[in-house]
Design a protein around this motif. Structure first.
Motif, PDB file in Angstrom:
ATOM      1  N   GLN A 259       0.832  -1.208   0.000  1.00 48.80           N
ATOM      2  CA  GLN A 259       0.000   0.000   0.000  1.00 48.80           C
ATOM      3  C   GLN A 259       0.860   1.249   0.000  1.00 48.80           C
ATOM      4  OE1 GLN A 259      -3.144  -0.519  -0.709  1.00 48.80           O
ATOM      5  NE2 GLN A 259      -2.527  -2.654  -0.626  1.00 48.80           N
TER       6      GLN A 259
ATOM      7  N   ASP B 196      -1.656   1.129  -3.261  1.00 47.08           N
ATOM      8  CA  ASP B 196      -1.680   0.350  -4.499  1.00 47.08           C
ATOM      9  C   ASP B 196      -3.063   0.514  -5.129  1.00 47.08           C
ATOM     10  OD1 ASP B 196      -1.042  -1.458  -6.516  1.00 47.08           O
ATOM     11  OD2 ASP B 196      -1.354  -3.224  -5.266  1.00 47.08           O
ATOM     12  N   ALA B 197      -3.293   1.659  -5.759  1.00 51.59           N
ATOM     13  CA  ALA B 197      -4.626   2.042  -6.232  1.00 51.59           C
ATOM     14  C   ALA B 197      -5.274   0.998  -7.126  1.00 51.59           C
ATOM     15  CB  ALA B 197      -4.553   3.386  -6.963  1.00 51.59           C
ATOM     16  N   ASP B 198      -4.518   0.427  -8.068  1.00 49.32           N
ATOM     17  CA  ASP B 198      -5.140  -0.510  -9.005  1.00 49.32           C
ATOM     18  C   ASP B 198      -4.891  -1.975  -8.640  1.00 49.32           C
ATOM     19  OD1 ASP B 198      -2.479  -0.793  -9.646  1.00 49.32           O
ATOM     20  OD2 ASP B 198      -2.734  -0.400 -11.781  1.00 49.32           O
ATOM     21  N   GLY B 199      -4.178  -2.233  -7.533  1.00 44.39           N
ATOM     22  CA  GLY B 199      -3.936  -3.608  -7.094  1.00 44.39           C
ATOM     23  C   GLY B 199      -2.825  -4.313  -7.831  1.00 44.39           C
ATOM     24  N   SER B 200      -2.128  -3.625  -8.739  1.00 39.31           N
ATOM     25  CA  SER B 200      -1.109  -4.291  -9.558  1.00 39.31           C
ATOM     26  C   SER B 200       0.106  -4.728  -8.745  1.00 39.31           C
ATOM     27  CB  SER B 200      -0.687  -3.393 -10.711  1.00 39.31           C
ATOM     28  OG  SER B 200      -0.118  -2.199 -10.223  1.00 39.31           O
TER      29      SER B 200
END
Length: 139
Positions: free
Chosen positions: A98, A100-104
């Motif tokens: 974190q 990590d806006a898009d979870g990538s």
């Protein structure tokens, strides 16, 4: 002599080292922060490729060598893989990625963690056998 001089933002007293007896081969250095550790990633580009040295005893593994395609998952110890996956602290891995806006970042960490566990409990595939090319004989 020192080859790298870089500021360490979190803990100035901690030093990551790159050891060499040939400092003249260091072409470029970089220190990059990462969400995965309080240490920076130290990257060093050498003006020398050990893989091209005839005295080098084995083939260097490249990043693309580490993939699921290289594993013989039919012979894997699936029970041990499952046991190791249960031991992973997935919440901790999520937290260290974190923000990590898009979870990538988390998705890549999952991929690498599972891949590492698979490499621990599955043999690599045998290299393909060379096919004999038929030759024509003249009479």
């Amino acid at each position: 002599s020192s080859g790298i001089n870089a500021e360490w933002p979190l803990r100035p007293g901690i030093l990551d080292l790159v050891l060499t007896n040939r400092t003249h081969l260091i072409c470029e250095t970089k220190s990059t922060s990462t969400c995965l550790s309080d240490h920076n990633i130290v990257s060093v580009v050498l003006g020398y490729d050990a893989r091209r040295n005839a005295n080098y005893g084995h083939r260097v593994k490249e990043a693309e060598d580490f993939s699921y395609f290289n594993l013989n998952l039919m012979k894997a110890d699936l029970e041990q893989i499952n046991n190791d996956l249960k031991l992973v602290d997935w919440d901790y891995l999520f937290d260290i990625c974190q923000p990590d806006a898009d979870g990538s970042l988390f998705a890549e960490l999952i991929r690498l963690t599972v891949l590492q566990i698979c490499y621990m409990h599955a043999p690599t595939k045998d290299p393909p056998k060379k096919k004999k090319v038929p030759t024509a004989t003249l009479r």
